[in-house]
Scaffold this motif. Structure first.
Motif, mmCIF file in Angstrom:
data_model
loop_
_atom_site.group_PDB
_atom_site.id
_atom_site.type_symbol
_atom_site.label_atom_id
_atom_site.label_comp_id
_atom_site.label_asym_id
_atom_site.label_seq_id
_atom_site.Cartn_x
_atom_site.Cartn_y
_atom_site.Cartn_z
ATOM 1 N N ASP A 441 0.808 -1.211 0.000
ATOM 2 C CA ASP A 441 0.000 0.000 0.000
ATOM 3 C C ASP A 441 0.846 1.268 0.000
ATOM 4 N N ASP A 442 2.173 1.113 0.040
ATOM 5 C CA ASP A 442 3.042 2.284 0.156
ATOM 6 C C ASP A 442 2.778 3.245 -0.988
ATOM 7 N N GLY A 443 2.420 4.465 -0.629
ATOM 8 C CA GLY A 443 2.150 5.481 -1.628
ATOM 9 C C GLY A 443 0.766 5.418 -2.224
ATOM 10 N N PHE A 444 -0.035 4.420 -1.843
ATOM 11 C CA PHE A 444 -1.365 4.257 -2.418
ATOM 12 C C PHE A 444 -2.441 4.176 -1.348
ATOM 13 N N SER A 445 -2.196 4.727 -0.190
ATOM 14 C CA SER A 445 -3.210 4.747 0.858
ATOM 15 C C SER A 445 -3.179 6.103 1.546
ATOM 16 N N ALA A 446 -4.323 6.574 1.943
ATOM 17 C CA ALA A 446 -4.448 7.858 2.630
ATOM 18 C C ALA A 446 -5.806 7.887 3.312
ATOM 19 N N ASN A 447 -5.936 8.823 4.275
ATOM 20 C CA ASN A 447 -7.210 9.004 4.983
ATOM 21 C C ASN A 447 -7.702 7.695 5.603
ATOM 22 N N GLU A 448 -6.746 6.873 6.087
ATOM 23 C CA GLU A 448 -7.057 5.595 6.746
ATOM 24 C C GLU A 448 -7.770 4.625 5.807
ATOM 25 N N ALA A 449 -7.606 4.824 4.490
ATOM 26 C CA ALA A 449 -8.192 3.910 3.505
ATOM 27 C C ALA A 449 -7.071 3.138 2.821
ATOM 28 N N ARG A 450 -7.366 1.886 2.482
ATOM 29 C CA ARG A 450 -6.386 1.036 1.819
ATOM 30 C C ARG A 450 -6.877 0.725 0.405
ATOM 31 N N ALA A 451 -5.902 0.525 -0.488
ATOM 32 C CA ALA A 451 -6.280 0.340 -1.893
ATOM 33 C C ALA A 451 -5.316 -0.616 -2.584
ATOM 34 N N ARG A 452 -5.363 -1.882 -2.146
ATOM 35 C CA ARG A 452 -4.534 -2.890 -2.818
ATOM 36 C C ARG A 452 -5.234 -3.468 -4.044
ATOM 37 N N HIS A 453 -6.537 -3.579 -3.997
ATOM 38 C CA HIS A 453 -7.302 -4.134 -5.116
ATOM 39 C C HIS A 453 -8.223 -3.033 -5.639
ATOM 40 N N VAL A 454 -8.028 -2.676 -6.890
ATOM 41 C CA VAL A 454 -8.721 -1.526 -7.468
ATOM 42 C C VAL A 454 -9.494 -1.974 -8.704
ATOM 43 N N ASN A 455 -10.778 -1.652 -8.734
ATOM 44 C CA ASN A 455 -11.619 -1.855 -9.907
ATOM 45 C C ASN A 455 -12.019 -0.491 -10.458
ATOM 46 N N GLU A 456 -11.822 -0.287 -11.760
ATOM 47 C CA GLU A 456 -12.127 0.999 -12.375
ATOM 48 C C GLU A 456 -12.810 0.791 -13.717
ATOM 49 N N ILE A 457 -13.714 1.691 -14.039
ATOM 50 C CA ILE A 457 -14.353 1.746 -15.357
ATOM 51 C C ILE A 457 -14.006 3.095 -15.978
ATOM 52 N N PHE A 458 -13.570 3.078 -17.245
ATOM 53 C CA PHE A 458 -13.178 4.289 -17.947
ATOM 54 C C PHE A 458 -14.143 4.575 -19.089
ATOM 55 N N PHE A 459 -14.504 5.835 -19.245
ATOM 56 C CA PHE A 459 -15.188 6.336 -20.431
ATOM 57 C C PHE A 459 -14.279 7.394 -21.051
ATOM 58 N N GLN A 460 -14.113 7.346 -22.343
ATOM 59 C CA GLN A 460 -13.217 8.291 -23.001
ATOM 60 C C GLN A 460 -13.825 8.774 -24.309
ATOM 61 N N ALA A 461 -13.741 10.077 -24.563
ATOM 62 C CA ALA A 461 -14.176 10.679 -25.823
ATOM 63 C C ALA A 461 -13.057 11.590 -26.317
ATOM 64 N N SER A 462 -12.604 11.365 -27.543
ATOM 65 C CA SER A 462 -11.512 12.141 -28.115
ATOM 66 C C SER A 462 -11.912 12.620 -29.506
ATOM 67 N N PHE A 463 -11.451 13.831 -29.856
ATOM 68 C CA PHE A 463 -11.748 14.375 -31.174
ATOM 69 C C PHE A 463 -10.567 15.197 -31.660
ATOM 70 N N ILE A 464 -10.542 15.448 -32.970
ATOM 71 C CA ILE A 464 -9.493 16.235 -33.614
ATOM 72 C C ILE A 464 -10.161 17.221 -34.557
ATOM 73 N N LEU A 465 -9.768 18.482 -34.460
ATOM 74 C CA LEU A 465 -10.212 19.524 -35.381
ATOM 75 C C LEU A 465 -8.999 20.032 -36.147
ATOM 76 N N GLY A 466 -9.072 20.027 -37.458
ATOM 77 C CA GLY A 466 -7.971 20.540 -38.253
ATOM 78 C C GLY A 466 -6.890 19.503 -38.480
ATOM 79 N N ALA A 467 -5.692 19.994 -38.759
ATOM 80 C CA ALA A 467 -4.574 19.131 -39.079
ATOM 81 C C ALA A 467 -4.044 18.458 -37.810
ATOM 82 N N HIS A 468 -3.324 17.358 -38.015
ATOM 83 C CA HIS A 468 -2.776 16.603 -36.893
ATOM 84 C C HIS A 468 -1.473 15.960 -37.350
#
Length: 473
Positions: A441-468
């Motif tokens: 947990d070193d560096g990944f715990s704070a406020n008396e909370a522990r976080a060894r096992h993490v489940n996450e869901i990501f939503f992502q939207a990306s766009f491009i205007l013009g040249a790239h």
């Protein structure tokens, strides 16, 4: 008897009528065939007339004299400017004298169309939504630390790039994004550099602030990554944004039967996670070799090896060698790859100061404790691999696996499947899930909370205007 006579007469009449009917059918077919011959001959004559007309038009155009270019307008202030030579400088390698000869600062203006700028510009937007567990949110231990359970603009980028003159090109990228929960949108200079493209011996020199060409994925900006987040090994060894430095990179492509690119660079070494010395007199040095092979018309593979070496804030050495591989399979006739796979591995070889407390004899506690230390070499390793399948032009399915040994202690593993949808080449939506397992947990715990096992869901939207700018392989 009369019935028999009637049957015989009918049979005779039918036999006599059959040849007449056959002759009539043959005559009808003959007339249709003759009409088709006439139609074909008419069409041939029309095509011949059109071909003769176009040939005559081409002959007249070729006979006309070439247009004479208008002389350039005099420069402001009445100072005459020498017009550029008629031959294109970009078509041949300039000599050393050409590089030293003063040139017009806007020598490419005459090559641009009416109303066009001297450079290209584009805007890229990248928005991310994150959903995770309550204890991860409380500890601030998600992938995007401090922005758990939130939708935020991760990267809004303004890119300006183009030719400065026939010998050099420039690039400037300005980024804005949310760095803390509910904080103000921060602006930063992501890149600002120029590249001298026509140096002797097939070399190029890139100067300024840039994403280092270390490994494959480090030089790619967030909105162009094939995943929502950067691999764990990069975040652990270089920080959340990867390796970005100010300095110079010299690239050499030797004249060989196969493609080989060699690169060496010298930078300030400002990266706090990996280096932090921040002095060009004691530079952070990078090197890279990259080669590319086409295995037939459908398969391609890229291999690379990189190294970065520098000093940390305590002037202790830190060396990070690495390797990368990337493969693509595109079936014949397809406009996009069906299968893309790759991976990278990085070692962290670091000198560290290890301290311990000893008790001195003939003294009284608590004044008998003295801290001593010695230097040791700490070696860590991390890697990732991923594969993506794109059976349809607008849909892609993939997964990435991460493994990294943390710089201090502990290990982290993560698996991240995702699906991407492309309404067009300028717009992308992505949905992903990430499961992370940590041994410490070193560096990944704070406020008396522990976080060894993490489940996450990501939503992502990306766009491009013009040249790239173009993407690497």
């Amino acid at each position: 008897m009369q019935k028999l006579i009637v049957v015989v007469v009918a049979f005779v009449l039918a036999a006599l009528a059959a040849p007449v009917s056959a002759q009539q059918d043959a005559e009808a077919v003959r007339r249709e065939l003759e009409q088709m011959r006439k139609n074909f001959e008419t069409m041939r004559q029309e095509y011949q007339k059109q071909m003769d007309t176009m040939a005559e038009r081409l002959r007249r155009l070729e006979a006309q004299p070439a247009p004479v270019a208008a002389p350039p307008l005099p420069a402001p202030g009445g100072i005459a400017q020498t017009p550029p030579p008629a031959t294109g400088l970009s078509s041949s390698t300039p000599s050393a004298m050409d590089l030293l000869t003063p040139r017009q600062p806007f020598g490419l203006y005459g090559q641009r169309g009416s109303g066009q700028l001297l450079f290209d510009m584009g805007i890229a937007g990248d928005f991310v939504g994150n959903i995770t567990q309550r204890n991860v949110d409380k500890a601030g231990a998600g992938t995007f630390r401090g922005r758990e359970n939130r939708v935020f603009p991760r990267e809004i980028e303004l890119a300006l790039f183009g030719q400065i003159d026939p010998f050099a090109r420039g690039e400037v990228r300005i980024e804005a994004g949310e760095e803390t929960r509910g904080g103000e949108i921060g602006f930063a200079l992501a890149e600002a550099n120029l590249t001298l493209m026509t140096l002797p011996f097939n070399t190029q020199l890139k100067l300024g602030h840039m994403r280092n060409r270390y490994g494959w994925s480090n030089q790619i900006h967030e909105h162009d990554l094939p995943w929502t987040d950067r691999p764990g090994v990069y975040r652990a060894y270089f920080g959340e944004e990867g390796l970005k430095e100010t300095g110079a990179e010299l690239t050499w492509v030797p004249d060989l039967p196969f493609y080989l690119e060699a690169l060496v660079g010298a930078f300030n070494g400002d990266n706090e996670t990996a280096f932090g010395r921040g002095r060009i007199t004691e530079p952070m040095v990078t090197a890279r070799l990259r080669t590319f092979f086409e295995l037939g018309d459908e398969h391609a593979i890229q291999l690379g090896a990189s190294v970065a070496h520098g000093l940390d804030a305590d002037r202790l050495r830190h060396t990070l060698p690495g390797f990368d591989v990337r493969y693509k399979y595109r079936p014949e006739g397809w406009l996009h790859p069906l299968v893309t796979a790759g991976g990278e591995g990085i070692w962290s070889i670091r000198r560290r100061l290890v301290t311990r407390d000893i008790v001195l004899p003939d003294t009284q506690l608590p004044d008998d404790l003295t801290t001593v230390g010695n230097h040791r070499t700490s070696t860590r390793f991390g890697w990732y691999t991923y594969a993506e399948l794109q059976p349809f032009r607008r849909w892609a399915f993939g997964a990435r696996y991460d493994y990294v040994e943390q710089l201090i202690r502990g290990r982290e593993r993560a698996i991240e499947p995702y699906v991407s949808f492309y309404p067009s080449e300028f717009l992308r939506f992505r949905l992903g899930y990430k499961l992370t397992d940590r041994t410490q947990d070193d560096g990944f715990s704070a406020n008396e909370a522990r976080a060894r096992h993490v489940n996450e869901i990501f939503f992502q939207a990306s766009f491009i205007l013009g040249a790239h700018p173009a993407h690497p392989f």
